[in-house]
Structure formats: structure tokens, C-alpha cells
Design an enzyme around this catalytic site. Structure first.
Site, PDB file in Angstrom:
ATOM      1  N   THR A 100       8.780 -16.009  -1.498  1.00  0.00           N
ATOM      2  CA  THR A 100       7.292 -16.424  -1.201  1.00  0.00           C
ATOM      3  C   THR A 100       6.518 -15.456  -0.615  1.00  0.00           C
ATOM      4  OG1 THR A 100       7.935 -18.663  -0.757  1.00  0.00           O
ATOM      5  CG2 THR A 100       5.992 -18.207   0.138  1.00  0.00           C
ATOM      6  N   THR A 112       9.064  -4.953  12.368  1.00  0.00           N
ATOM      7  CA  THR A 112      10.510  -4.507  12.434  1.00  0.00           C
ATOM      8  C   THR A 112      11.426  -4.947  11.315  1.00  0.00           C
ATOM      9  OG1 THR A 112       9.675  -3.964  14.815  1.00  0.00           O
ATOM     10  CG2 THR A 112      12.362  -3.917  13.919  1.00  0.00           C
ATOM     11  N   CYS A 148      12.437 -27.409  -3.956  1.00  0.00           N
ATOM     12  CA  CYS A 148      11.243 -26.665  -2.933  1.00  0.00           C
ATOM     13  C   CYS A 148      10.068 -27.613  -2.892  1.00  0.00           C
ATOM     14  CB  CYS A 148      10.806 -25.601  -4.092  1.00  0.00           C
ATOM     15  SG  CYS A 148      11.935 -24.307  -4.583  1.00  0.00           S
TER      16      CYS A 148
HETATM   17  N1  PMP Z   1      10.190 -18.375  -6.717  1.00  0.00           N
HETATM   18  C1  PMP Z   1      11.172 -19.082  -7.361  1.00  0.00           C
HETATM   19  C2  PMP Z   1      11.250 -19.183  -9.078  1.00  0.00           C
HETATM   20  C3  PMP Z   1      11.853 -19.810  -6.531  1.00  0.00           C
HETATM   21  O1  PMP Z   1      12.855 -20.698  -7.290  1.00  0.00           O
HETATM   22  C4  PMP Z   1      11.851 -19.918  -5.183  1.00  0.00           C
HETATM   23  C5  PMP Z   1      12.915 -20.635  -4.310  1.00  0.00           C
HETATM   24  N2  PMP Z   1      12.930 -21.902  -4.543  1.00  0.00           N
HETATM   25  C6  PMP Z   1      10.895 -19.011  -4.668  1.00  0.00           C
HETATM   26  C7  PMP Z   1       9.963 -18.204  -5.417  1.00  0.00           C
HETATM   27  C8  PMP Z   1      10.609 -18.847  -3.277  1.00  0.00           C
HETATM   28  O2  PMP Z   1      11.893 -18.093  -2.783  1.00  0.00           O
HETATM   29  P1  PMP Z   1      11.871 -17.925  -1.287  1.00  0.00           P
HETATM   30  O3  PMP Z   1      12.684 -19.225  -0.604  1.00  0.00           O
HETATM   31  O4  PMP Z   1      12.683 -16.533  -1.091  1.00  0.00           O
HETATM   32  O5  PMP Z   1      10.523 -17.987  -0.481  1.00  0.00           O
END
Ligand code: PMP
Length: 387
Positions: free
Chosen positions: A71, A247, A333
Site C-alpha cells: 500500500t 527507523t 482486501c
Molecule cells: N496490491 C495488490 C495487487 C494486492 O493484492 C495487495 C494486498 N491485497 C496490495 C497491493 C496491498 O498490499 P499490502 O497489504 O502489503 O499493503
């Protein structure tokens, strides 16, 4: 019984990763910025991991910046590149099927006055490289396109699109969210034509809260945060710029490096194994009846999306969960909320509401597929007639 079929949401950290993290917490707890030898040990531990990840991406270690996850990497790439290159060129291009973190970054740019073009798949549900390239013009500063869609496993034609774009408009910065492709398909940012590329630790058997952004040498990014000068980016002349303050989490980084080096040796074998599981799953699902596969045939071997006719995703998900079988509804997500991405791929609302995503990893066994399919059959028998 635990049958974990949700590795696109997150993976189980590997034993070697856990050992590397524990060891770093116990013994390498100095601050990598400290000038004494404990600081140096922490820095060396971090640089070892950077090298391990760089080897998997076929890039220089200095091209990688550690972040808190994909993200953050996506926001740093998209908003950072727009801030650095978008003063005069105010158009940015992406697709309508991106992860929420990419969509969110573009929404923020739109609110700042950028013209955002979101290219959709065609009537057959396929995103065409030519359509992405056609959306780019002289005023475009940035194009962002994912490699593998997290909801369906569709593989997007990133290399083809970026090559066409660079040929016509060499000034355009290209970014790829490669989270669901990294260590699953061969990923080489130089071959993809990506100036910027996002990866995440917890999708590759490392811990949550760690990711990285690849940035090609010479590409400038405006940092999202200002503070210390921990993570820097190299400029063409050899100078470096602060890019990501804070950090560094040495244990998370050490675990990430270990997990990546463990996985990167057997990519082809693993893909073949997982591909066999997916094919077997499709075969058994077709015998059950009442199931429509959403994923394209040539999609990632690691993801399979399908709809169970007449049942809502959540109902099926909880039924399976009660039996120790863990899957996602559409995309984990979006916490059960429909993201609209399935509809963008041409999957109609009724099917999208009934969609289940299963995703595989090296740890799954053929018995997991059999258990899933018989549980789905039981769900149909138990739940469909009740409605
Ligand atoms: N991009 C894609 C294509 C994902 O599948 C995900 C996680 N579902 C993310 C970004 C976000 O990843 P993170 O949990 O490491 O922030």
C-alpha cells in the site's frame, strides 16, 4: 483441521523467515543509523536482505527501498512520481481493475486536479495493451498497471503496454503493482519496462508490514513523508536523495530477504505444482454443477475465482470456515464489500455476489481441493433449498 486457501490475502510465514526475524530481534537490535558496531551489524543485516530481494528482481540493491508494505509502495510510486513529474504534465493513466491502494492513490491525485484516465477491460473482459497505450498522450506523466489481478488472477499485458508507451512517449514514468506476480511469475522490472515496481512481503511467506519499491536509477520521486534520511534513492550522478524516513524494521526486513531467497530458486517448479492444483480444482468444481469459473483460463496458477449459483459469497465463506476451510469472498482486501473489479471484468452482479476466491501456495495438497469441493457440495445441499 486447517485448510488454508487464502494465500492471495496473505501467506503463512516460512520457518526460515521466522528464524531470521527472531534472530534479528534477539541479536541485531541496534539502530541501523547508529554509528557504533551494533548499528553497523543492523545495517549489514538489512543490506543482506536487500541483496537477496534484488537478486530475485534482477536489479541493483540500491534500486530497492523498503516500505511498510505494498500500500505504501503504491502511494510512494504513484503520488511520488506525479509530484515529481506532474507539474506540467497533468494526465495520469491507470486501469479500472487495480487494487484499492492504487485506486486510492489515483483518487487523491484526482482530488488534486490531475486528469485520471481509468482504462477498462473490453467487452470480453480482457484488458488490452493497445487500449492502455491509446490513453497516453504528450501530457501524461505516469501510467500504473498491475501485473496480476488479485481478485481473478488475470495476468495483464504490462510488458506489451509499457513497451508501446515508451516507444511513443519516452518521458512517461511506468509503475507496476507486481504484488500478486512476484515469485509466482518471472518478474524483472527492466524486461517489463517498469520504472517503478511494487512488492509485498506477506504475499511471499514473509511477515505483514514489510514491502519494497523498486525504482529505476535516475527516476525521481517526491517522498510522502519528511524526517530522517534512512531509505534513500540514487540519482544518475551518484548522489542520493532521502526517500523514506523512519527507523527501518530490521527483523521484518531480514525475514523478507530470507523468505524471498527461499522462494526464488524454484519458481517454475512451484508454478507447475500449483497449476496442477488449480486445474484439479476446476475439474472437481465442474463435476459439482452450479459453479461458474470467473478466472480466465490463462490466469495466474495461484488464484481461482468462481461463483456458487444461488448462494451469497459470505454464506459460503462462513460455512467453509466452520469446517476449517479458509477462502475469500471476491477479494479479502475489500472486507466483504464488492470492489466493483469483478463487474469491470464483465462478471454480472448476480455472479459477483456469489463469488469465492481460492488462492494456493506451495503448502497446499491435493486433499485440500477434494475437501473444498465436497464442502461446497454440502453447502449447496444444505443451503440452496433453504432460501
Ligand atoms: N496490491 C495488490 C495487487 C494486492 O493484492 C495487495 C494486498 N491485497 C496490495 C497491493 C496491498 O498490499 P499490502 O497489504 O502489503 O499493503
Amino acid at each position: 483441521m486447517t485448510i488454508y486457501l487464502d494465500s492471495a490475502a496473505t501467506t503463512r510465514p516460512g520457518e526460515a523467515c521466522i528464524a531470521a526475524m527472531t534472530d534479528a530481534m534477539r541479536t541485531v537490535y541496534g539502530n541501523p543509523s547508529s554509528l557504533h558496531s551494533m548499528g553497523l551489524d543492523a545495517q549489514l543485516c538489512m543490506e543482506k536482505a536487500r541483496k537477496q530481494i534484488a537478486a530475485a528482481l534482477h536489479c541493483e540493491p540500491s534500486a530497492l527501498t523498503f516500505t511498510s508494505g505494498a500500500t505504501e509502495s503504491n502511494h510512494l510510486a504513484i503520488r511520488g512520481a506525479a509530484a515529481a513529474y506532474g507539474k506540467r504534465r497533468r494526465r495520469v493513466v491507470t486501469t479500472s481493475v487495480e487494487h484499492a491502494s492504487v485506486r486510492g492513490a489515483f483518487d487523491m491525485l484526482e482530488a488534486e486536479g490531475y486528469e485520471v484516465i481509468r482504462v477498462s477491460p473490453d467487452a470480453d473482459g480482457i484488458l488490452r495493451a493497445a487500449d492502455i497505450a491509446a490513453a497516453v498522450d504528450e501530457n501524461t506523466c505516469l501510467v500504473s498497471m498491475m501485473l496480476v489481478n488479485n481478485e481473478t488472477g488475470a495476468v495483464l499485458p504490462v510488458q506489451e503496454a509499457f513497451t508501446q508507451i515508451k516507444r511513443q512517449f519516452s518521458h512517461v514514468i511506468t509503475h507496476c503493482d507486481a504484488v500478486q506476480g512476484f515469485l509466482k511469475l518471472p518478474v524483472d522490472p527492466a524486461k517489463l519496462g517498469a520504472d517503478l515496481l511494487t512488492i509485498s512481503g506477506h504475499k511471499v511467506h514473509a511477515c505483514k508490514g514489510i514491502g519494497a519499491l523498486y525504482h529505476k536509477k535516475g527516476i525521481r520521486l517526491t517522498p510522502l513523508l519528511k524526517g530522517g534520511e534512512q531509505e534513500t534513492m540514487q540519482l544518475s550522478g551518484g548522489a542520493s536523495l532521502p526517500l523514506r524516513p523512519g527507523t527501518e524494521s530490521v527483523p521484518l526486513i531480514a525475514g523478507f530477504g530470507t523468505a524471498v531467497s527461499e522462494l526464488c530458486g524454484d519458481l517454475a517448479q512451484r508454478s507447475e505444482y500449483v497449476s496442477g492444483l488449480r486445474s484439479e480444482c476446476i475439474r472437481q468444481l465442474s463435476e459439482i454443477g452450479g459453479i461458474t469459473v470467473n478466472s480466465p483460463e490463462d490466469g495466474s496458477p495461484y488464484i481461482l475465482s468462481f461463483a456458487v449459483k444461488g448462494l451469497r459469497s459470505e454464506t459460503v465463506l462462513h460455512f467453509l470456515s466452520d469446517q476449517g476451510i479458509y477462502v475469500s469472498s471476491g477479494s479479502a482486501c475489500s472486507k466483504g464489500k464488492l470492489s466493483g473489479v469483478l463487474q469491470e471484468f464483465g462478471i454480472r452482479q448476480g455472479l459477483a455476489d456469489s463469488t469465492i476466491r481460492v488462492s494456493f501456495c506451495r503448502d497446499n495438497r491435493p486433499e485440500d481441493i477434494t475437501a473444498l469441493c465436497s464442502a461446497l457440495q454440502a453447502a449447496q445441499a444444505r443451503l440452496v433449498h433453504k432460501r
